[in-house]
Motif scaffolding. Structure first.
Motif, PDB file in Angstrom:
ATOM      1  N   UNK A 129      -5.853  -7.029   2.375  1.00 57.78           N
ATOM      2  CA  UNK A 129      -4.627  -7.716   2.753  1.00 57.78           C
ATOM      3  C   UNK A 129      -4.265  -8.891   1.868  1.00 57.78           C
ATOM      4  N   UNK A 130      -4.978  -9.085   0.752  1.00 56.14           N
ATOM      5  CA  UNK A 130      -4.673 -10.177  -0.177  1.00 56.14           C
ATOM      6  C   UNK A 130      -3.716  -9.640  -1.235  1.00 56.14           C
ATOM      7  N   UNK A 131      -2.476  -9.503  -0.883  1.00 59.53           N
ATOM      8  CA  UNK A 131      -1.515  -8.831  -1.760  1.00 59.53           C
ATOM      9  C   UNK A 131      -1.265  -9.613  -3.048  1.00 59.53           C
ATOM     10  N   UNK A 132      -1.231 -10.948  -2.981  1.00 56.12           N
ATOM     11  CA  UNK A 132      -0.983 -11.742  -4.175  1.00 56.12           C
ATOM     12  C   UNK A 132      -2.093 -11.564  -5.203  1.00 56.12           C
ATOM     13  N   UNK A 133      -3.342 -11.639  -4.746  1.00 51.72           N
ATOM     14  CA  UNK A 133      -4.469 -11.498  -5.671  1.00 51.72           C
ATOM     15  C   UNK A 133      -4.575 -10.054  -6.167  1.00 51.72           C
ATOM     16  N   UNK A 134      -4.224  -9.104  -5.324  1.00 52.04           N
ATOM     17  CA  UNK A 134      -4.231  -7.704  -5.764  1.00 52.04           C
ATOM     18  C   UNK A 134      -3.230  -7.493  -6.886  1.00 52.04           C
ATOM     19  N   UNK A 135      -2.033  -8.055  -6.738  1.00 50.81           N
ATOM     20  CA  UNK A 135      -1.024  -7.924  -7.779  1.00 50.81           C
ATOM     21  C   UNK A 135      -1.467  -8.595  -9.069  1.00 50.81           C
ATOM     22  N   UNK A 136      -2.108  -9.750  -8.970  1.00 53.93           N
ATOM     23  CA  UNK A 136      -2.600 -10.448 -10.151  1.00 53.93           C
ATOM     24  C   UNK A 136      -3.630  -9.618 -10.907  1.00 53.93           C
ATOM     25  N   UNK A 137      -4.584  -9.039 -10.177  1.00 54.25           N
ATOM     26  CA  UNK A 137      -5.634  -8.237 -10.812  1.00 54.25           C
ATOM     27  C   UNK A 137      -5.070  -6.972 -11.456  1.00 54.25           C
ATOM     28  N   UNK A 138      -4.134  -6.313 -10.787  1.00 54.07           N
ATOM     29  CA  UNK A 138      -3.563  -5.089 -11.341  1.00 54.07           C
ATOM     30  C   UNK A 138      -2.671  -5.380 -12.552  1.00 54.07           C
TER      31      UNK A 138
END
Length: 462
Positions: free
Chosen positions: A115-124
């Motif tokens: 559910x950490x969408x911001x960090x997921x977007x950063x990593x991708x």
């Protein structure tokens, strides 16, 4: 004297590179401003965080072999040997880069499930940008000793930001919704196209083709050869570690929207430091050769003049930035109103970097890799802690103050350890600075702002 010959060569290459760099900065400024306006603070913050992560990973991927490569290509004259070094550097980057890419994608998927969408977007986003950045930097480091700094940086400095402006304008005209992912895809496609066009041509193209043909022969003992570059990993990551890791720390203490404010302010305040960055690249070959023959006096004269020149230019440009800073929200968007409040602290940090001159080039070429590693291990965590603590207390303005304090501590430590280890004092000449400012003031006072008015003129007016 030998140092004068090197200084003339560096000055000539600096002028040509500076012209390219100024054009690149103007295009990058326009490109970044358009990107910031179209994406908005939240998406621009996500784009900046992803680019920062990709920059760190791309610097880490070659395992230091890119820094070994530029030193080796500066002294080797045999094409077969050069091709071998080029193949080894790219093979290291390929193998470790694939590992970093897999880790980034996996971590992004885990964050998405959590559910950490911001960090997921950063990593991708960082994973997407990793490959083009790695290829670009390897080509630039290989090209510096072969074709010069100007030709090495010209394609990416000019074509990518110009292409970004054109493509974003076309997408906006087609009413396409622009996001951080859109920006990353545009950057990736442009970077790969520019890399292909600029790599396989001329002397550099012949060297790359030779490296591709003989890769299997050159890389038979890749593990043993790559060990040579591990000591240069801190040198590869260090120059950008504080700048690129800072947005990720700010995301933890201030939020992703504040990354957009800080990143844009950092772009503006980084402009006066451009000559110093070019000097750092141009001074690597002459400092390496002078260190090899033991010319300490020549090294001292070069680094002193470099520090004096970079600080003088930085002071003039900093004054101009301070005067125009209030106009930034009008150019961008009212949502970027905090940007001018960050300018003073970030300018002070930049001036501290310029005052010490080419510390990075000196430490890379004078056998101070372990010293540099100790500085990184001690001072970078301290700077990140200062940013996090001040950012928690006073939001993005506090984070800027923490960044400034960290850069000052870094430069004080760097000057001290270089003096103790090599008896080189990396500080500007105060006498030269004073003489330059006095000459500038005399020239300004010698030119009246308004033409003189005589008695006959007054009579005509009456």
């Amino acid at each position: 004297m030998v140092w004068r010959t090197y200084l003339v060569a560096v000055r000539s290459e600096l002028v040509r590179t500076l012209a390219v760099r100024i054009l690149g900065v103007l295009l990058a400024f326009v490109s970044t401003t358009i990107t910031a306006r179209l994406l908005g603070p939240e998406q621009f913050g996500a784009w900046s965080a992803g680019l920062s992560l990709a920059t760190l990973l791309a610097a880490l991927a070659p395992l230091g072999m890119d820094r070994v490569l530029v030193r080796q290509l500066s002294v080797l004259s045999d094409d077969t040997g050069r091709a071998a070094k080029l193949a080894i550097a790219h093979s290291c980057a390929l193998r470790f880069g694939v590992l970093l890419l897999a880790i980034g994608v996996l971590a992004g998927g885990v964050c998405r499930l959590a559910g950490w969408s911001d960090w997921s977007e950063t990593l991708l986003l960082g994973s997407l940008l990793l490959t083009p950045l790695t290829l670009t930097w390897l080509r630039q480091w290989a090209a510096i000793p072969l074709v010069g700094t100007r030709a090495a940086v010209l394609p990416e400095q000019v074509l990518i930001p110009a292409g970004t402006v054109v493509i974003f304008g076309a997408l906006q005209g087609l009413s396409v919704t622009l996001t951080a992912t859109t920006a990353a895809l545009v950057f990736t496609v442009l970077s790969i196209l520019v890399w292909a066009m600029s790599t396989f041509r001329g002397e550099l193209g012949r060297l790359y083709l030779s490296a591709i043909r003989g890769r299997s022969d050159f890389c038979t003992d890749l593990r043993g050869r790559a060990t040579e570059g591990l000591q240069f990993v801190p040198m590869a990551v260090g120059p950008m570690l504080c700048q690129r890791f800072t947005p990720l720390v700010m995301a933890a203490c201030c939020g992703f929207e504040e990354i957009a404010h800080f990143s844009y302010a950092l772009l503006i305040t980084g402009i006066p430091a451009i000559p110093m960055g070019i000097l750092n690249l141009n001074l690597i070959p002459p400092l390496a050769r002078m260190y090899q023959v033991g010319d300490t006096g020549g090294q001292q004269r070069i680094v002193e003049k470099s520090a004096t020149a970079s600080l003088s230019i930085a002071l003039l440009l900093s004054a101009l930035i301070l005067l125009t800073a209030p106009l930034i929200p009008l150019v961008l968007d009212p949502r970027y109103a905090p940007v001018p409040t960050l300018i003073p602290a970030l300018l002070l940090a930049m001036l501290a970097d310029c005052a010490t001159g080419p510390t990075f080039s000196v430490m890379q070429t004078l056998g101070l890799e372990r010293t540099y590693l100790r500085l990184l291990a001690t001072l970078v965590p301290l700077q990140m802690l200062l940013i996090f603590c001040f950012g928690t207390l006073a939001s993005v303005q506090g984070a800027a103050v923490g960044y400034c304090l960290g850069r000052m501590l870094w430069n004080i430590a760097a000057v001290t350890v270089i003096w103790r280890a090599r008896r080189l004092l990396l500080l500007p000449s105060l006498r030269s600075l004073r003489a330059g400012w006095q000459q500038l003031l005399r020239n300004a006072s010698a030119q009246p702002l308004l033409p003189a008015v005589g008695d006959n003129d007054l009579r005509r007016v009456a």
